[in-house]
Design an enzyme around this catalytic site. Structure first.
Site, PDB file in Angstrom:
ATOM      1  N   ASP A 140      -9.906   8.143 -29.692  1.00  0.00           N
ATOM      2  CA  ASP A 140     -10.432   8.852 -28.304  1.00  0.00           C
ATOM      3  C   ASP A 140     -11.714   8.184 -27.994  1.00  0.00           C
ATOM      4  O   ASP A 140     -11.839   7.666 -26.835  1.00  0.00           O
ATOM      5  CB  ASP A 140     -10.767  10.390 -28.422  1.00  0.00           C
ATOM      6  CG  ASP A 140     -11.199  11.056 -27.244  1.00  0.00           C
ATOM      7  OD1 ASP A 140     -10.164  11.555 -26.629  1.00  0.00           O
ATOM      8  OD2 ASP A 140     -12.437  10.960 -26.838  1.00  0.00           O
ATOM      9  N   VAL A 168      -9.211  12.149 -24.246  1.00  0.00           N
ATOM     10  CA  VAL A 168      -8.042  11.474 -24.485  1.00  0.00           C
ATOM     11  C   VAL A 168      -6.952  11.795 -25.321  1.00  0.00           C
ATOM     12  O   VAL A 168      -5.715  11.809 -25.275  1.00  0.00           O
ATOM     13  CB  VAL A 168      -8.545   9.804 -24.814  1.00  0.00           C
ATOM     14  CG1 VAL A 168      -7.217   8.864 -24.618  1.00  0.00           C
ATOM     15  CG2 VAL A 168      -9.424   9.369 -23.515  1.00  0.00           C
ATOM     16  N   ASP A 169      -7.435  12.174 -26.615  1.00  0.00           N
ATOM     17  CA  ASP A 169      -6.711  12.772 -27.407  1.00  0.00           C
ATOM     18  C   ASP A 169      -5.850  13.838 -26.992  1.00  0.00           C
ATOM     19  O   ASP A 169      -4.550  13.890 -26.863  1.00  0.00           O
ATOM     20  CB  ASP A 169      -7.362  13.120 -28.775  1.00  0.00           C
ATOM     21  CG  ASP A 169      -7.614  12.011 -29.771  1.00  0.00           C
ATOM     22  OD1 ASP A 169      -7.099  11.097 -29.500  1.00  0.00           O
ATOM     23  OD2 ASP A 169      -8.479  12.324 -30.648  1.00  0.00           O
ATOM     24  N   TYR A 170      -6.342  14.893 -26.397  1.00  0.00           N
ATOM     25  CA  TYR A 170      -5.850  16.018 -25.901  1.00  0.00           C
ATOM     26  C   TYR A 170      -4.848  15.898 -24.981  1.00  0.00           C
ATOM     27  O   TYR A 170      -3.799  16.379 -24.955  1.00  0.00           O
ATOM     28  CB  TYR A 170      -6.927  17.171 -25.670  1.00  0.00           C
ATOM     29  CG  TYR A 170      -7.789  17.546 -26.682  1.00  0.00           C
ATOM     30  CD1 TYR A 170      -7.435  17.096 -27.970  1.00  0.00           C
ATOM     31  CD2 TYR A 170      -9.112  17.800 -26.231  1.00  0.00           C
ATOM     32  CE1 TYR A 170      -8.642  17.629 -28.902  1.00  0.00           C
ATOM     33  CE2 TYR A 170      -9.901  18.529 -27.200  1.00  0.00           C
ATOM     34  CZ  TYR A 170      -9.514  18.022 -28.628  1.00  0.00           C
ATOM     35  OH  TYR A 170     -10.673  18.360 -29.429  1.00  0.00           O
ATOM     36  N   GLY A 173      -1.836  14.212 -26.317  1.00  0.00           N
ATOM     37  CA  GLY A 173      -1.037  15.133 -26.855  1.00  0.00           C
ATOM     38  C   GLY A 173      -0.125  15.972 -25.855  1.00  0.00           C
ATOM     39  O   GLY A 173       1.027  16.048 -25.938  1.00  0.00           O
TER      40      GLY A 173
END
Length: 542
Positions: A140, A168-170, A173
């Site tokens: 991220d 960015v990660d979330y 997902g």
């Protein structure tokens, strides 16, 4: 039946981005079987400090509630057999690995279609499975810099700034979860599966949205804005209040008109101040200035000016107010119960004052001075006026005209009439608004703006956000029971489908669902023993 109860997902996932996507599917009822590599102790998220104990952590609980866990060595022939048996009984294989790894470990559609032609192979990687960066790890923090986010974030002139959360990660997902559901839908309709090649890089670049469109088509160069202001809508930003910050957003013209109406009708007694209670206020003006000072309960207010100065000082219960000026000065001192008021001036001074019960009043001046005391309440202020303009605490606002700054510019000025006008004259409008918003506490502004239908809000810390009445009313804090941590409280999934509330279950202990998998796959005790001895579940099988 829960919305996704008829979907089974084999999840070769770890840490944050992948587990964040699949946890929402699990919350909706999907049977998510998490594959954990036994030789390394499973998902690294189990060991994230500071709240970690053995193979459990509150970090892991956050991203893995409602899932199952199977310790499985995919590198061993026996482990591969179990994996392929799971593929036969599943709708999707979901992973978040480096872009070149899915093919290396044999979890792409081409490598699994002979086992299950309808399987959907959803791979969320750092940079995708193609392109020059495919083999690079993606995190991220790195992606926020690479995709231009950090260049856009922070105050002008400051260092590049990362978001406080791993957005960015979330977001990746969520993108992966959407793709997986779309893939399963298409596979059931068409009879064959596919690869879903997703990446954090694609997600981060895709979320550049309209600034990217502006740049690609009109050469727009995005830049940071003061107080996190919107790049084109004015006003839509943070404003300092008397005790913190308030966010005000006029995303439509009607909101601007409502804001002007509120600010132009503010009572003068409440618009001249900051720090409502137990504060000191001193106002001093130059010749020809008009100065107003107003204090809250327990405040001390002083207003002082030179020749030709008009001074008004007002305080609340328990306050001390003093107004003093020179020749030609007009002074008014007003206070509430228990208030001490003093008005003093020179020759030609007019000092009307009037007192309430329990007040102490002293009026002193030169020839022609009169005095009394009157009760009132308000905020307090500190300001200094230059020759000519009116000086009040961070900008005076009175009925019929919201004004502040140089020359008392009104918010109804034609320069602020439209979106385009306000953007063009932002350097005039925003200081004016900052002066006005600094005169009240955040709570006071919300009490004025919310009933008027103006988009606004406080800047909460995490604790305040979690105890917000709306957070509780929406059921956004949920509980699960854990063998070590006891009752674990965490935030709910925002994904709502239908009226039935989702059922939440704690995250699994590593490998605890071997029995469930064995029953699902029809393994006999003899077969399970063979797999164990062959190392399918690692050297230390559960």
């Amino acid at each position: 039946m829960r919305p996704l109860e008829d979907i089974r997902i084999v999840a070769v996932e770890q840490y944050g981005a992948g587990p964040f996507g699949s946890v929402h599917l699990a919350d909706l009822g999907a049977d998510v079987i998490k594959i954990e590599e036994p030789g390394t102790g499973g998902d690294v998220g189990r060991y994230v400090p500071p709240y970690q104990h053995g193979e459990d952590s509150l970090f892991f609980e956050t991203f893995n509630r409602g899932k199952r866990s199977l310790s499985l060595d995919l590198a061993s022939p026996a482990g591969r057999e179990v994996f392929e048996d799971l593929v036969r009984h599943s709708d999707a294989v979901y992973s978040n690995l480096r872009g070149d790894v899915p093919a290396k470990i044999g979890i792409t559609y081409d490598q699994l279609r002979h086992i299950n032609p309808s399987i959907v192979c959803c791979s969320l990687t750092g940079f995708g499975m193609t392109g020059p960066r495919a083999a690079q790890p993606g995190y991220d923090y790195i992606l926020q810099g690479l995709a231009g986010w950090m260049d856009l974030t922070g105050e002008p002139g400051g260092p590049p700034t990362k978001s406080g959360l791993s957005i960015v990660d979330y977001s990746g997902g969520y993108v992966a979860a959407i793709a997986l559901l779309a893939g399963v839908h298409a596979a059931r309709r068409d009879g064959h599966g596919m690869d879903c090649d997703l990446s954090l890089f694609d997600t981060a670049v895709g979320m550049l949205t309209y600034p990217a469109t502006w740049h690609l088509n009109a050469g727009f160069e995005p830049a940071r804005t003061r107080h996190s202001a919107h790049p084109s809508l004015v006003p839509f930003q943070l404003f300092p209040s008397a005790d913190g910050w308030v966010v005000v957003g006029c995303a439509k013209e009607k909101f601007w008109h409502r804001l002007v109406a509120v600010l132009e009708t503010l009572p003068p007694s409440n618009a001249l101040a900051s720090n409502a209670f137990a504060s000191n206020a001193a106002i001093q003006g130059a010749p020809g200035s008009s100065v107003a000072a107003q204090g809250g309960a327990g405040s001390s207010v002083a207003a002082q000016g030179g020749a030709g100065l008009s001074v008004a000082a007002q305080g609340g219960a328990g306050s001390s107010v003093a107004a003093q000026g020179g020749a030609g000065l007009s002074v008014a001192a007003q206070g509430g119960a228990g208030l001490s008021v003093a008005a003093q001036g020179g020759a030609g001074l007019n000092a009307p004052s009037q007192g309430a019960a329990g007040s102490s009043v002293a009026a002193q001046g030169g020839a022609g001075l009169s005095a009394a005391a009157q009760g009132g309440a308000g905020l307090n202020a500190a300001a200094q006026g230059a020759a000519g303009p009116s000086a009040a605490a961070r900008g005076a606002v009175g009925p019929g005209a919201a004004a502040g700054g140089e020359g008392g510019t009104a918010l109804s000025d034609p320069r602020f009439a439209t979106f385009a006008d306000r953007r063009m004259h932002a350097e005039v409008l925003l200081p004016l608004l900052e002066n006005i918003f600094a005169t009240r506490t955040t709570a006071e502004w919300l009490a004025l703006l919310e009933p008027a239908g103006i988009p606004c809000g406080p800047v909460n810390d995490v604790a305040a956000a979690l105890r917000d009445p709306h957070t509780l009313a929406r059921g956004l804090v949920v509980e699960t029971e854990h063998p070590h941590y006891g009752t674990v409280r965490q935030v709910a999934s925002p994904v709502r489908v239908g009226d039935a509330p989702p059922a939440y279950r704690r995250a699994p202990r590593r490998g605890e669902d071997l029995g469930y998998v064995a029953e699902l796959l029809g393994y006999s005790d003899t077969r399970l023993t063979e797999l164990r001895s062959s190392g399918a579940f690692g050297k230390d099988p559960e």
